[in-house]
Write an enzyme that holds these catalytic residues in place. Sequence first.
Site, mmCIF file in Angstrom:
data_model
loop_
_atom_site.group_PDB
_atom_site.id
_atom_site.type_symbol
_atom_site.label_atom_id
_atom_site.label_comp_id
_atom_site.label_asym_id
_atom_site.label_seq_id
_atom_site.Cartn_x
_atom_site.Cartn_y
_atom_site.Cartn_z
ATOM 1 N N CYS A 161 30.761 42.524 -10.258
ATOM 2 C CA CYS A 161 30.494 42.803 -8.839
ATOM 3 C C CYS A 161 31.067 44.159 -8.457
ATOM 4 O O CYS A 161 32.275 44.385 -8.600
ATOM 5 C CB CYS A 161 31.148 41.757 -7.950
ATOM 6 S SG CYS A 161 30.725 40.084 -8.394
ATOM 7 N N ARG A 180 33.002 30.048 -4.079
ATOM 8 C CA ARG A 180 33.960 30.879 -4.815
ATOM 9 C C ARG A 180 35.328 30.914 -4.136
ATOM 10 O O ARG A 180 35.446 31.272 -2.972
ATOM 11 C CB ARG A 180 33.437 32.313 -4.987
ATOM 12 C CG ARG A 180 34.431 33.193 -5.777
ATOM 13 C CD ARG A 180 33.875 34.532 -6.196
ATOM 14 N NE ARG A 180 32.611 34.355 -6.861
ATOM 15 C CZ ARG A 180 31.451 34.773 -6.375
ATOM 16 N NH1 ARG A 180 31.403 35.437 -5.266
ATOM 17 N NH2 ARG A 180 30.348 34.533 -7.033
ATOM 18 N N CYS A 211 24.969 36.318 -1.612
ATOM 19 C CA CYS A 211 26.370 35.936 -1.722
ATOM 20 C C CYS A 211 26.982 36.214 -0.357
ATOM 21 O O CYS A 211 27.094 37.370 0.051
ATOM 22 C CB CYS A 211 27.055 36.771 -2.809
ATOM 23 S SG CYS A 211 28.845 36.501 -2.879
ATOM 24 N N CYS A 259 36.586 54.275 4.696
ATOM 25 C CA CYS A 259 35.445 53.642 5.359
ATOM 26 C C CYS A 259 35.529 53.827 6.873
ATOM 27 O O CYS A 259 36.591 53.643 7.470
ATOM 28 C CB CYS A 259 35.403 52.154 5.006
ATOM 29 S SG CYS A 259 33.970 51.324 5.708
ATOM 30 N N CYS A 308 40.903 45.002 6.675
ATOM 31 C CA CYS A 308 40.542 45.752 5.462
ATOM 32 C C CYS A 308 41.419 46.969 5.176
ATOM 33 O O CYS A 308 41.538 47.879 6.011
ATOM 34 C CB CYS A 308 39.087 46.190 5.541
ATOM 35 S SG CYS A 308 38.540 46.942 3.984
ATOM 36 N N CYS A 354 37.021 46.989 10.421
ATOM 37 C CA CYS A 354 37.316 45.595 10.047
ATOM 38 C C CYS A 354 38.843 45.416 9.975
ATOM 39 O O CYS A 354 39.499 46.069 9.148
ATOM 40 C CB CYS A 354 36.667 45.251 8.715
ATOM 41 S SG CYS A 354 34.921 45.724 8.630
ATOM 42 N N CYS A 367 26.141 42.108 -9.239
ATOM 43 C CA CYS A 367 26.298 41.890 -7.804
ATOM 44 C C CYS A 367 26.811 43.191 -7.217
ATOM 45 O O CYS A 367 27.626 43.869 -7.864
ATOM 46 C CB CYS A 367 27.302 40.765 -7.565
ATOM 47 S SG CYS A 367 27.678 40.495 -5.823
HETATM 48 N N1 SAM Z 1 31.964 47.644 2.808
HETATM 49 C C1 SAM Z 1 31.212 46.529 2.425
HETATM 50 C C2 SAM Z 1 31.185 45.442 3.465
HETATM 51 O O1 SAM Z 1 32.088 45.335 4.272
HETATM 52 O O2 SAM Z 1 30.210 44.672 3.467
HETATM 53 C C3 SAM Z 1 31.624 45.924 1.108
HETATM 54 C C4 SAM Z 1 33.074 45.777 0.731
HETATM 55 S S1 SAM Z 1 34.080 44.688 1.736
HETATM 56 C C5 SAM Z 1 35.684 45.067 1.146
HETATM 57 C C6 SAM Z 1 33.690 43.051 1.135
HETATM 58 C C7 SAM Z 1 34.390 41.868 1.763
HETATM 59 O O3 SAM Z 1 35.727 41.772 1.297
HETATM 60 C C8 SAM Z 1 34.553 41.822 3.260
HETATM 61 O O4 SAM Z 1 33.403 41.416 3.925
HETATM 62 C C9 SAM Z 1 35.649 40.793 3.448
HETATM 63 O O5 SAM Z 1 35.104 39.505 3.600
HETATM 64 C C10 SAM Z 1 36.433 40.886 2.138
HETATM 65 N N2 SAM Z 1 37.788 41.418 2.373
HETATM 66 C C11 SAM Z 1 38.117 42.689 2.637
HETATM 67 N N3 SAM Z 1 39.447 42.826 2.831
HETATM 68 C C12 SAM Z 1 39.981 41.604 2.694
HETATM 69 C C13 SAM Z 1 41.306 41.093 2.790
HETATM 70 N N4 SAM Z 1 42.344 41.867 3.091
HETATM 71 N N5 SAM Z 1 41.508 39.782 2.581
HETATM 72 C C14 SAM Z 1 40.456 38.972 2.283
HETATM 73 N N6 SAM Z 1 39.182 39.399 2.193
HETATM 74 C C15 SAM Z 1 38.938 40.690 2.402
HETATM 75 FE FE1 SF4 Z 2 34.558 49.167 5.345
HETATM 76 FE FE2 SF4 Z 2 36.364 47.399 4.593
HETATM 77 FE FE3 SF4 Z 2 34.796 46.864 6.659
HETATM 78 FE FE4 SF4 Z 2 33.737 46.926 4.164
HETATM 79 S S1 SF4 Z 2 35.258 45.473 4.943
HETATM 80 S S2 SF4 Z 2 32.888 47.843 6.036
HETATM 81 S S3 SF4 Z 2 35.015 48.522 3.256
HETATM 82 S S4 SF4 Z 2 36.322 48.522 6.547
#
Ligand code: SAM
Ligand code: SF4
Length: 333
Positions: free
Chosen positions: A113, A276, A204, A69, A76, A73, A144
């Site tokens: 989901c 949740r 959500c 990606c 992530c 973030c 979802c």
């Molecule tokens: N890429 C899309 C986005 O960011 O909207 C969808 C997938 S993203 C992985 C979905 C959510 O997972 C993120 O917004 C975050 O809140 C949660 N998430 C991701 N990594 C995480 C982590 N290490 N611990 C807890 N929540 C996490």
């Molecule tokens: Fe990409 Fe992870 Fe951020 Fe979703 S949360 S936009 S998968 S870096």
Amino acid sequence: MQADPAVANAAPAVTSRRNCASWNVDEVLALFELPFADLLYRAQETHRRFFDANAIQLSTLLSIKTGGCPEDCAYCPQSARYDTGVEAEKLLPLDDVLAAAQTAKDNGATRFCMGAAWRSPKPHQVEAVAEMVKAVKGLGLETCVTLGMLRDGQAEQLREAGLDYYNHNLDTAPEFYGQIITTRTYQDRLDTLGRVRDAGIKVCCGGIVGLGESRRERAGLIVQLANMDPYPESVPINNLVRVEGTPLADNAAVDPFEFVRTIAVARITMPEAMVRLSAGREQMNDALQALCFLAGANSMFYGDRLLITDNPQAEADRSLLRRLGMRVDAGTH
Ligand code: SAM
Ligand code: SF4
Ligand code: DTB
């Protein structure tokens, strides 16, 4: 400085998702600062007004497009910017997705989901996901997806395919957000949420505890969620899963009671939402999860994996629910 607990008692009485309550940060902070037993008592009172406190809804996650990606973030494991050992993969074929959905259904989940590590899907990717939504829906599951930011028309396309929920988290308070993500703004997220709502898809939307935010910033996230009009049908509260290689890998763990407080405050401020208990359960013991249910959590991710990281084994969860006398249902939203 401690907020005045009296303010918590003066906070607006919310009776419906459609009532546009207006919470401010001091009011929500005052809830956080209630004695633990008082806070849980209030959360339970609210929970029991709208739900069977012994019922829980189960959603199973599948990563349909993993890794690579472009976003940054900081939490992530799927960001291409961090060396987490997660390899970029292609979008899964429809048959693989359907097989996973069937297994989730057979194991007792009511919602499936699908998550994709995209900043924002391209038109042909939305088309492919719409096919998946149609097929999964055909199995009799709620659907979802979480695909990143949506452009005009894309939410409608997903809705037409039968999508029930779109997950897009605000993650944290606006004032802390810039320390976690720089590649898109808070307003970008709100814009996508507006598109989802306008298309008639259920929202959500939640956040993460443990990013390094203060309690005031946790309250700030809840204010953003609770003041949406209407507030989200589903509110995932994630406990940060600290993944090696991400900038937040060495963050201090948040006091577990603070996590429970966050659930309770979400329940009180968004009485009719499904709250949740999301990522982070693998790092929690059974007693802590039970406290989360007592605080008003009535939904969780079920199945051995979240997207990338582990979730408790399905059998362990079934046993936990049995021991607590909880039953599985689809919830009201
Ligand atoms: N890429 C899309 C986005 O960011 O909207 C969808 C997938 S993203 C992985 C979905 C959510 O997972 C993120 O917004 C975050 O809140 C949660 N998430 C991701 N990594 C995480 C982590 N290490 N611990 C807890 N929540 C996490
Ligand atoms: Fe990409 Fe992870 Fe951020 Fe979703 S949360 S936009 S998968 S870096
Ligand atoms: C949400 O709020 N949490 C889920 C779901 N929405 C998509 C994702 C949690 C991801 C946890 C880390 C991982 O396994 O990638």
